[in-house]
Design an enzyme around this catalytic site. Structure first.
Site, PDB file in Angstrom:
ATOM      1  N   HIS A   6       2.156  70.086  46.297  1.00  0.00           N
ATOM      2  CA  HIS A   6       1.743  69.169  45.237  1.00  0.00           C
ATOM      3  C   HIS A   6       3.013  68.159  45.163  1.00  0.00           C
ATOM      4  O   HIS A   6       2.262  67.372  43.926  1.00  0.00           O
ATOM      5  CB  HIS A   6       2.609  69.837  43.692  1.00  0.00           C
ATOM      6  CG  HIS A   6       2.167  69.854  42.035  1.00  0.00           C
ATOM      7  ND1 HIS A   6       0.092  69.604  41.977  1.00  0.00           N
ATOM      8  CD2 HIS A   6       2.499  69.672  41.577  1.00  0.00           C
ATOM      9  CE1 HIS A   6       0.592  69.788  40.923  1.00  0.00           C
ATOM     10  NE2 HIS A   6       2.179  69.647  40.444  1.00  0.00           N
ATOM     11  N   HIS A  42       0.850  61.491  37.469  1.00  0.00           N
ATOM     12  CA  HIS A  42       1.232  62.536  38.454  1.00  0.00           C
ATOM     13  C   HIS A  42       0.556  64.036  37.664  1.00  0.00           C
ATOM     14  O   HIS A  42       1.059  63.654  37.061  1.00  0.00           O
ATOM     15  CB  HIS A  42       2.185  62.676  39.545  1.00  0.00           C
ATOM     16  CG  HIS A  42       2.077  63.901  40.712  1.00  0.00           C
ATOM     17  ND1 HIS A  42       3.752  64.580  39.781  1.00  0.00           N
ATOM     18  CD2 HIS A  42       2.332  64.892  40.724  1.00  0.00           C
ATOM     19  CE1 HIS A  42       3.474  65.606  40.411  1.00  0.00           C
ATOM     20  NE2 HIS A  42       2.348  65.577  41.764  1.00  0.00           N
ATOM     21  N   SER A  43       0.302  65.026  38.296  1.00  0.00           N
ATOM     22  CA  SER A  43       0.084  66.267  37.501  1.00  0.00           C
ATOM     23  C   SER A  43      -0.246  66.444  36.538  1.00  0.00           C
ATOM     24  O   SER A  43      -1.374  65.852  36.040  1.00  0.00           O
ATOM     25  CB  SER A  43       1.110  67.058  38.212  1.00  0.00           C
ATOM     26  OG  SER A  43       1.836  68.507  37.822  1.00  0.00           O
ATOM     27  N   MET A  44       1.300  67.166  35.348  1.00  0.00           N
ATOM     28  CA  MET A  44       0.324  66.341  34.119  1.00  0.00           C
ATOM     29  C   MET A  44       0.484  64.892  33.196  1.00  0.00           C
ATOM     30  O   MET A  44      -0.303  64.516  32.779  1.00  0.00           O
ATOM     31  CB  MET A  44       1.897  67.080  33.419  1.00  0.00           C
ATOM     32  CG  MET A  44       1.408  67.087  31.614  1.00  0.00           C
ATOM     33  SD  MET A  44       3.119  67.419  30.620  1.00  0.00           S
ATOM     34  CE  MET A  44       4.406  66.785  30.750  1.00  0.00           C
ATOM     35  N   GLY A  63      -1.716  62.564  35.000  1.00  0.00           N
ATOM     36  CA  GLY A  63      -2.667  62.322  35.174  1.00  0.00           C
ATOM     37  C   GLY A  63      -3.677  63.526  34.704  1.00  0.00           C
ATOM     38  O   GLY A  63      -4.689  62.624  34.323  1.00  0.00           O
TER      39      GLY A  63
END
Length: 316
Positions: free
Chosen positions: A282, A106-108, A110
């Protein structure tokens, strides 16, 4: 076949030169698991609502990145960098002697998967990213933001030696849930916030009815790794014929026009690429795990299918 249980896991401690990386291994322990990596300043609790929806023939190893959750922080005075966090994937592969890795982030987390896949595509069998393509931290154009991070980092190093700092900032659980909701621009719903608080929240000895957060605040002040659109497109061109799933929250702006340039390249040269949008912000995997799972589960069953009956009998 059923689904994974959030209460059935094995705690994992992975050696690193400065201490350990903490993790939880859910499900199948006989085969290589999916490596799940959380986002910036979060921890492995970010996957709490998604884990119980995934098929139980798989294993999932969720980790806390260095300085996050229950993992060791870097030595005093050392600044965190995006690249150092990315090294974790290689360290874990070496620890377990994996020649390949299945990535979900997720996010960072990813973005780390995107970076690793670009640099070593032969080691990745598939990648799932939620709300991530390029590094959003690297898009900062205002130099004053870099100066602020440098100043706050030095300040944090000086103040982190005193444990009373954390006790003095004790609050109720509801306060921290509300704060996290505001801090994430309502991306983390108040009633889901405890999933991210469980691994960093401790009961105060000074105020028994309150809690304080114990975490490495240096992780909040990172200046590192600018992913320009030109670099991003070149990285994307290195990822071919690789099962790749991206999920975007419909109400989130973390995936921008620069990311869509990369997505276009990934889609055009990769018949196994998928992009889906689901309702949410997010932290859509926390607020709307069910809709995320509608795309993740078929992807997993296609690219990490369940063992055939004869294979299962052979193992037994």
């Amino acid at each position: 076949m059923g689904t994974l249980s959030l209460s059935e896991y094995e705690d994992v401690s992975i050696w690193v030169p400065w201490g350990h990386i903490s993790g939880r291994w859910y499900g199948n322990r006989k085969e290589r698991p999916i490596l799940a990596i959380h986002g910036y300043t979060d921890n492995l609790g970010t996957f709490d609502r998604l884990i119980p929806l995934l098929p139980d023939y798989l294993g999932v190893l969720c980790i806390d990145l260095p300085g996050h959750g229950c993992s060791s922080g870097l030595p005093p005075g050392i600044q965190y960098t995006f690249v150092e966090w990315s090294y974790v994937i290689n360290r874990i592969m070496r620890q377990f002697k994996w020649s390949k890795v299945s990535l979900m982030g997720h996010s960072m987390g990813g973005v780390m998967g995107f970076l690793h896949t670009c640099l070593a595509p032969h080691t990745v069998d598939f990648i799932i990213t939620i709300e991530a393509v390029l590094n959003p931290v690297g898009r900062v154009k205002d130099l004053s933001a870099y100066a602020f991070n440098i100043d706050k980092f030095v300040e944090e190093v000086e103040r982190s030696s005193s444990s009373t700092i954390y006790e003095a900032n004790s609050h109720t659980l509801q306060h921290f849930c509300d704060f996290l909701n505001v801090y994430t621009f309502e991306s983390v719903p108040t009633d889901r916030a405890q999933h991210l608080l469980n691994r960093v929240m401790h009961r105060s000895q000074l105020y028994p009815d309150k809690f304080y957060l114990l975490r490495d605040n240096r992780t909040k002040f990172v200046n590192d790794f600018v992913m320009t659109p030109e670099l991003g497109t070149e990285m994307a061109r290195r990822i071919r014929n690789k099962p790749y799933l991206i999920i975007k929250g419909s109400d989130s702006h973390y995936i921008t026009d620069n990311d869509y340039q990369v997505i276009t390249i990934l889609r055009d040269q990769n018949p196994q690429f998928e992009f889906h949008e689901v309702p949410g912000k997010h932290h859509v995997h926390l607020s709307n795990a069910e809709d995320c799972a509608k795309y993740i589960i078929p992807f997993l069953r296609q690219h990490r299918p369940p063992p055939k009956k004869e294979e299962t009998k052979h193992r037994l």
